[in-house]
Structures are given as structure tokens and as C-alpha cells.
Write an enzyme that holds these catalytic residues in place. Structure first.
Site, mmCIF file in Angstrom:
data_model
loop_
_atom_site.group_PDB
_atom_site.id
_atom_site.type_symbol
_atom_site.label_atom_id
_atom_site.label_comp_id
_atom_site.label_asym_id
_atom_site.label_seq_id
_atom_site.Cartn_x
_atom_site.Cartn_y
_atom_site.Cartn_z
ATOM 1 N N LYS A 22 -36.614 24.874 -22.432
ATOM 2 C CA LYS A 22 -35.995 26.213 -22.829
ATOM 3 C C LYS A 22 -35.007 25.982 -23.905
ATOM 4 C CE LYS A 22 -32.199 27.515 -19.987
ATOM 5 N NZ LYS A 22 -31.042 27.755 -20.998
ATOM 6 N N ASN A 23 -34.125 24.839 -23.953
ATOM 7 C CA ASN A 23 -33.150 24.824 -24.848
ATOM 8 C C ASN A 23 -33.555 24.430 -26.170
ATOM 9 O OD1 ASN A 23 -31.195 25.849 -22.929
ATOM 10 N ND2 ASN A 23 -30.375 23.769 -22.382
ATOM 11 N N ARG A 91 -26.500 34.275 -23.844
ATOM 12 C CA ARG A 91 -25.436 33.658 -24.504
ATOM 13 C C ARG A 91 -26.193 32.642 -25.623
ATOM 14 N NH1 ARG A 91 -20.489 31.075 -25.300
ATOM 15 N NH2 ARG A 91 -21.652 29.633 -26.687
ATOM 16 N N CYS A 115 -19.058 32.585 -19.379
ATOM 17 C CA CYS A 115 -19.912 33.024 -18.382
ATOM 18 C C CYS A 115 -19.393 32.102 -17.072
ATOM 19 C CB CYS A 115 -21.304 32.567 -18.625
ATOM 20 S SG CYS A 115 -21.479 30.877 -18.846
ATOM 21 N N ARG A 120 -16.667 29.118 -23.028
ATOM 22 C CA ARG A 120 -17.843 29.095 -23.849
ATOM 23 C C ARG A 120 -17.555 29.790 -25.366
ATOM 24 N NH1 ARG A 120 -23.674 29.280 -21.300
ATOM 25 N NH2 ARG A 120 -23.802 27.409 -22.709
ATOM 26 N N ASP A 123 -15.941 28.620 -31.514
ATOM 27 C CA ASP A 123 -15.202 28.513 -32.843
ATOM 28 C C ASP A 123 -15.741 27.490 -33.646
ATOM 29 O OD1 ASP A 123 -14.543 26.891 -30.338
ATOM 30 O OD2 ASP A 123 -12.930 25.803 -31.426
ATOM 31 N N LEU A 124 -16.437 26.531 -32.784
ATOM 32 C CA LEU A 124 -16.805 25.174 -33.778
ATOM 33 C C LEU A 124 -18.168 25.831 -34.525
ATOM 34 C CD1 LEU A 124 -16.879 22.288 -31.229
ATOM 35 C CD2 LEU A 124 -15.533 22.508 -33.284
ATOM 36 N N ASP A 306 -26.373 19.733 -17.259
ATOM 37 C CA ASP A 306 -27.423 20.520 -16.667
ATOM 38 C C ASP A 306 -27.985 19.989 -15.504
ATOM 39 O OD1 ASP A 306 -26.767 22.280 -18.615
ATOM 40 O OD2 ASP A 306 -28.455 21.757 -19.970
ATOM 41 N N ILE A 328 -17.903 18.554 -19.386
ATOM 42 C CA ILE A 328 -18.629 19.619 -20.266
ATOM 43 C C ILE A 328 -18.172 21.049 -20.388
ATOM 44 C CG2 ILE A 328 -20.659 20.206 -21.775
ATOM 45 C CD1 ILE A 328 -20.169 17.304 -21.912
ATOM 46 N N ARG A 398 -34.827 32.438 -15.650
ATOM 47 C CA ARG A 398 -34.494 32.165 -16.995
ATOM 48 C C ARG A 398 -34.799 30.753 -17.452
ATOM 49 N NH1 ARG A 398 -28.903 31.748 -16.941
ATOM 50 N NH2 ARG A 398 -29.274 30.991 -18.979
HETATM 51 N N1 EPU Z 1 -17.625 24.359 -27.280
HETATM 52 C C1 EPU Z 1 -16.182 24.629 -27.936
HETATM 53 N N2 EPU Z 1 -16.434 25.301 -29.391
HETATM 54 C C2 EPU Z 1 -17.655 25.814 -29.652
HETATM 55 C C3 EPU Z 1 -18.715 25.467 -28.893
HETATM 56 C C4 EPU Z 1 -18.612 24.698 -27.797
HETATM 57 O O1 EPU Z 1 -15.233 24.452 -27.653
HETATM 58 O O2 EPU Z 1 -17.809 26.520 -30.678
HETATM 59 C C5 EPU Z 1 -17.294 23.718 -26.270
HETATM 60 C C6 EPU Z 1 -17.924 24.347 -25.142
HETATM 61 O O3 EPU Z 1 -16.839 25.138 -24.388
HETATM 62 C C7 EPU Z 1 -18.410 22.996 -24.275
HETATM 63 C C8 EPU Z 1 -18.740 21.942 -24.901
HETATM 64 O O4 EPU Z 1 -18.223 22.461 -26.063
HETATM 65 O O5 EPU Z 1 -17.227 22.400 -23.501
HETATM 66 C C9 EPU Z 1 -20.331 21.903 -25.255
HETATM 67 O O6 EPU Z 1 -20.858 23.124 -25.308
HETATM 68 P P1 EPU Z 1 -22.119 23.301 -26.270
HETATM 69 O O7 EPU Z 1 -21.901 24.158 -27.580
HETATM 70 O O8 EPU Z 1 -22.832 22.074 -26.420
HETATM 71 O O9 EPU Z 1 -23.150 24.209 -25.197
HETATM 72 P P2 EPU Z 1 -24.227 25.267 -25.881
HETATM 73 O O10 EPU Z 1 -24.656 24.589 -27.022
HETATM 74 O O11 EPU Z 1 -23.559 26.742 -25.728
HETATM 75 C C10 EPU Z 1 -26.314 24.079 -24.743
HETATM 76 C C11 EPU Z 1 -27.109 24.652 -23.601
HETATM 77 C C12 EPU Z 1 -26.494 24.634 -22.262
HETATM 78 C C13 EPU Z 1 -25.985 23.195 -21.982
HETATM 79 C C14 EPU Z 1 -25.127 22.828 -23.236
HETATM 80 C C15 EPU Z 1 -24.646 21.479 -23.069
HETATM 81 C C16 EPU Z 1 -28.629 26.205 -24.830
HETATM 82 C C17 EPU Z 1 -29.266 27.560 -24.674
HETATM 83 N N3 EPU Z 1 -27.669 25.945 -23.907
HETATM 84 O O12 EPU Z 1 -25.084 25.444 -24.624
HETATM 85 O O13 EPU Z 1 -27.345 24.932 -21.090
HETATM 86 O O14 EPU Z 1 -25.341 23.082 -20.782
HETATM 87 O O15 EPU Z 1 -25.683 22.870 -24.468
HETATM 88 O O16 EPU Z 1 -25.748 20.260 -23.121
HETATM 89 O O17 EPU Z 1 -29.347 25.385 -25.399
HETATM 90 C C18 EPU Z 1 -28.453 25.554 -19.381
HETATM 91 O O18 EPU Z 1 -29.481 25.109 -19.586
HETATM 92 O O19 EPU Z 1 -28.254 25.615 -17.970
HETATM 93 C C19 EPU Z 1 -27.340 25.536 -20.044
HETATM 94 C C20 EPU Z 1 -26.280 26.122 -19.733
#
Ligand code: EPU
Length: 420
Positions: A22-23, A91, A115, A120, A123-124, A306, A328, A398
Site C-alpha cells: 500500500k505505502n 492523509r 489522525c 502528522r 512542515d518537512l 506499522d 515515530i 484500507r
Molecule cells: N513528520 C514531521 N513533519 C513532516 C512529516 C513528518 O514532523 O513534515 C513526522 C511525523 O509526525 C512522524 C515522523 O515525522 O513523527 C514520520 O512521519 P512520516 O512523514 O515518515 O509518515 P508518513 O510519510 O506520513 C508513512 C506511511 C505510514 C507510516 C509512516 C512511517 C504512507 C501512506 N504512510 O506516513 O503508514 O506509519 O510513513 O513509516 O506511506 C500505515 O500504513 O498504517 C501508516 C500509517
């Protein structure tokens, strides 16, 4: 809403086939926006999130066709303004921001909210895209980005909790069409990021180092159509491995790609589970008495967040005290109260859950709060005494392709109750 009725106590046996990740597929689908030519993606899992991303692409003007596990997308003429309500609902749809900016030099995408697993922020993502030259404002609930020019530069993407997976995907997807060279430092190393880079490279991008913390992207003028096969879902594979251990069964997980699961395999072995790599397959059985382990979730190649909930379910059955620390997402413990309904003894102290395990769980009606929490409740239900009803399973649909059918094929007593 559908629910699952699970009668616990049957060990799982047999073979299971892992679906596409999925991811990985979500940012790959978004990347098809980068070319007007046709893209063909194979090994696409049949998931509601994937269907939803298909609807988002259609709303932007793409032609989208699902045929079995093959998806064809053509983003011939697209617009940069996404449907607010559609995009806001998932998201993961934030990953259209980078591709739209790369292709059209502008994008309006609804701002994703927090969520149940955490705030979530994005900013990055914005920092990276701004570094490439985008002007971005948050207005009326939208992220509005414009970039008459995108110029390669050095970007540090490490945050408070480490790198960002979708942030790396977004910056990479915009930088492929920037002028000059972009170097992302502290990039996410997840296999899903490497899979996206493979897809982008097969579209004509020049990306090196994906899968490591330093990714170098040499911008090109345009991308073309491509074909790609999505990697197997390592989280689904880990979930089945833990289910085999919990039910005291033995299963062969085909297409597991054990090299993506090193941290999970290592922890499960420490917990006394027997795992044997057979090429791309993984054979898993309980082995003997389970041992308590301490687990801390980390960015890849560490133990995945995850899989935290599923590992906690396993530790509920393990005699002794295990400490599971979530590094995380700050509030990813929605499963704790529900595992408690099944008789688990878990307390939360800051970012850690202290699990006093060893008692057999007993079935109860439970409610899933997010995708992985739902998976943990299902596998806990498979071992619990009596019947467990997992409600609100749209979360599971999902992210797990036909999980009830796959568990049934392994001998699990599980029925889907359709809402009438
Ligand atoms: N973060 C920031 N700023 C940002 C982005 C992220 O501070 O701009 C923080 C987040 O709050 C978190 C950490 O960085 O503390 C990591 O977040 P990340 O951005 O890596 O998460 P994501 O890309 O939004 C994806 C997966 C998630 C998975 C995470 C971590 C998808 C669609 N989602 O989310 O998957 O948990 O990476 O590996 O790829 C799931 O499948 O159940 C799921 C939640």
C-alpha cells in the site's frame, strides 16, 4: 459498517501470498501525474485506499483503469486544483503535491489533518519544496504551491522523529523535473521510497542513492510513460508472521521479501519464534515458549511503527514483562484499551507501553481505531478464547487485501458480517 467475527484457538497452517505494498503504490500512483504518457502499474493491491487514490487522480483529469492487479493511468491533461473534500479524506493523498508541482509548477491540495496516531505535520514536505523554489501558502484549508521555476539544491529532511517517508517522496517527485541537481540529506530509507525511485527512473528520471540517507536527483526536462511492478507489502508479511507465532501455527509467507523485514525477523527470533528464509518466502512457526522482548520503533531499517501494534498483541501472550516504545507517532496506542478488553494487561508510561503478558486472551467485541490497531485486534482474536467481534473494519480494508479470506485459507475461523 462491516465487522469481523473471529473464533479463536485454531493454529494457522499453510501458504499465504503477500500483496503489493500500500505505502509503495500510493506515491507511485501520484507520480503518474508527472507525465502525459500512459503508465502501467502491476501487483496493485485491491484496497480502498488505492481505489480512493484512483478517484483522486480521476478528479484531476487522469484516465484510470483497474484490471485485476494491473492499473493503467494516463494523466494526459490534468489540473492542479484538487477536490478539497476528496483529498482531505485520505492523509496519504498529500503525495500528489510534489508530482503536481513538478509537472504543472502549481498545486492546490487540501491540507491533511492529524489522525488518531498523531498530529502528522507536513512542515518537512513544505520545507523541501520551498527549498526547490516553490512559494507556498496555507489558505482556506489548502496548501497552495506555485513555482515558476524549480531549481536543484541541497535539502535536509530530518525532523524531530527522523526522516519523513511521504515528505521524501514529495520532494523527490518534484525534484526530478527541477533544473540542476538536488541532494536530499536525511532522506527516508524505507523500501517504499526506493520503489518510487525505481518507478521514476523507469520514467526517465535520474535518481541515485534512494534507500540511503543521501539521495541525488539530477533534473530532466520531461518524463515518459513506464511500466512497474510494486514491491510486496512488508507490513502485511510481518502481520502474518506474528499471526503464525501467536496461534502456534506454521505458515509459509510467499513473496515476503525477508530482506525488507530484518528488524522484525530479529525481534521475533529474540522472542523465540522460528523463522526460516526460503528465497523470497519466509517460513514461520512458534518454536517453543515465547520470551518477552523490548521493542523500540524507529525509521527503516529499525523496527517499523506499522508493526508495533501487532508485536504488542504477541507480547500479550508472552510470559513476563515487555516494553514497547513508540518513537515515530506520539499517540499510536489506540489498540491498548481494546487489547485490554480482551484481557491484556498493558499500561502506558510516556512513549512506552508496559505489557505484562502470559495470560490467554478472551474474546470480546472490540473497536479498531486505525489500520494497524485493527490488524492487532484481528490476530489477537485468532488466539483468544471464545468469539471476538472486531467492529469498524473499514480501516482494515484500507490496507490489507482480503485479510479475512487469507486468514480463512490458513484455517482461521473468521467471518465477515456485512452491515445490512
Ligand atoms: N513528520 C514531521 N513533519 C513532516 C512529516 C513528518 O514532523 O513534515 C513526522 C511525523 O509526525 C512522524 C515522523 O515525522 O513523527 C514520520 O512521519 P512520516 O512523514 O515518515 O509518515 P508518513 O510519510 O506520513 C508513512 C506511511 C505510514 C507510516 C509512516 C512511517 C504512507 C501512506 N504512510 O506516513 O503508514 O506509519 O510513513 O513509516 O506511506 C500505515 O500504513 O498504517 C501508516 C500509517
Amino acid at each position: 459498517m462491516d465487522s469481523l467475527l473471529i473464533k479463536g484457538g485454531v493454529p494457522l497452517h499453510g501458504d499465504v501470498q503477500i500483496s503489493g505494498a500500500k505505502n509503495a503504490v500510493l506515491p507511485i500512483m501520484a507520480a503518474t501525474l508527472l507525465t502525459a504518457e500512459r503508465c502501467v502499474i502491476r501487483n496493485v493491491p485491491d484496497l480502498s485506499d488505492v481505489k480512493f487514490m484512483g478517484r483522486i487522480l480521476e478528479s484531476l483529469g487522469c484516465t484510470v483503469k483497474f484490471e485485476g492487479d494491473t492499473l493503467t493511468v494516463q494523466a494526459h491533461r490534468i489540473k492542479g486544483h484538487g477536490d478539497y473534500d476528496l483529498i482531505r479524506k485520505m492523509r496519504g493523498s498529500i503525495c500528489i503535491l510534489g508530482p503536481l508541482l513538478g509537472r504543472l509548477r502549481k498545486a492546490d491540495v487540501s491540507q491533511p489533518g492529524g489522525c488518531v496516531i498523531g498530529t502528522r505535520p507536513i512542515d518537512l514536505h513544505l520545507k523541501g519544496l520551498r527549498a526547490l523554489g516553490a512559494k507556498i501558502v496555507i489558505e482556506e484549508g489548502y496548501v497552495r504551491a506555485k513555482a515558476p521555476r524549480l531549481t536543484g539544491t541541497e535539502i535536509f529532511l530530518g525532523g524531530r522523529s527522523g526522516p519523513t517517508v511521504l515528505g521524501t517522496a514529495n520532494v523527490m517527485s518534484a525534484a526530478v523535473l527541477a533544473e540542476g541537481v538536488t541532494i536530499i540529506e536525511s532522506a527516508a530509507c524505507e523500501p517504499e521510497v526506493s520503489d518510487l525511485a525505481h518507478f521514476l527512473n523507469s520514467m526517465g528520471a535520474k535518481i541515485q542513492g534512494a534507500g540511503s540517507p543521501t539521495v541525488t536527483i539530477t533534473g530532466v526536462k520531461e518524463l515518459h510513460g513506464a511500466e512497474h511492478e510494486v514491491i510486496p507489502d512488508r507490513i502485511e508479511a510481518a502481520t502474518f508472521a506474528i499471526a503464525a507465532a501467536m496461534t502456534n501455527g506454521e505458515i509459509t509467507i510467499n513473496g515476503a521479501r525477508p530482506e525488507h523485514l530484518n528488524a522484525v525477523i530479529d525481534k521475533l527470533r529474540e522472542a523465540g519464534v522460528k523463522l526460516e528464509r526460503r528465497g523470497p518466502a519466509l517460513v514461520v512457526k512458534r518454536g517453543g515458549v515465547l520470551k518477552p522482548v523490548d521493542v523500540t520503533t524507529l525509521p527503516y531499517a529499525g523496527f517499523p511503527t506499522d508493526v508495533q501494534a501487532q508485536m504488542m498483541a504477541l507480547m500479550c501472550l508472552t510470559p513476563g514483562i515487555s516494553i514497547i516504545t513508540e518513537r515515530i507517532f506520539e499517540s499510536r496506542f489506540g489498540h491498548v484499551a481494546e487489547l485490554g478488553r480482551l484481557g491484556a494487561d498493558i499500561s502506558i508510561e510516556g512513549p512506552s507501553a508496559i505489557v505484562k503478558g502470559g495470560k490467554r486472551l478472551s474474546g470480546a467485541p472490540v473497536m479498531a481505531s486505525d489500520l494497524r490497531a485493527s490488524a492487532a485486534l484481528v490476530i489477537a482474536g485468532l488466539t483468544a478464547k471464545g468469539t471476538t467481534q472486531v467492529n469498524r473494519i473499514y480501516h482494515l480494508d484500507r490496507g490489507y487485501e482480503k485479510i479475512d479470506a487469507k486468514l480463512k485459507q490458513l484455517g482461521g475461523r473468521i467471518e465477515r458480517i456485512k452491515e445490512t
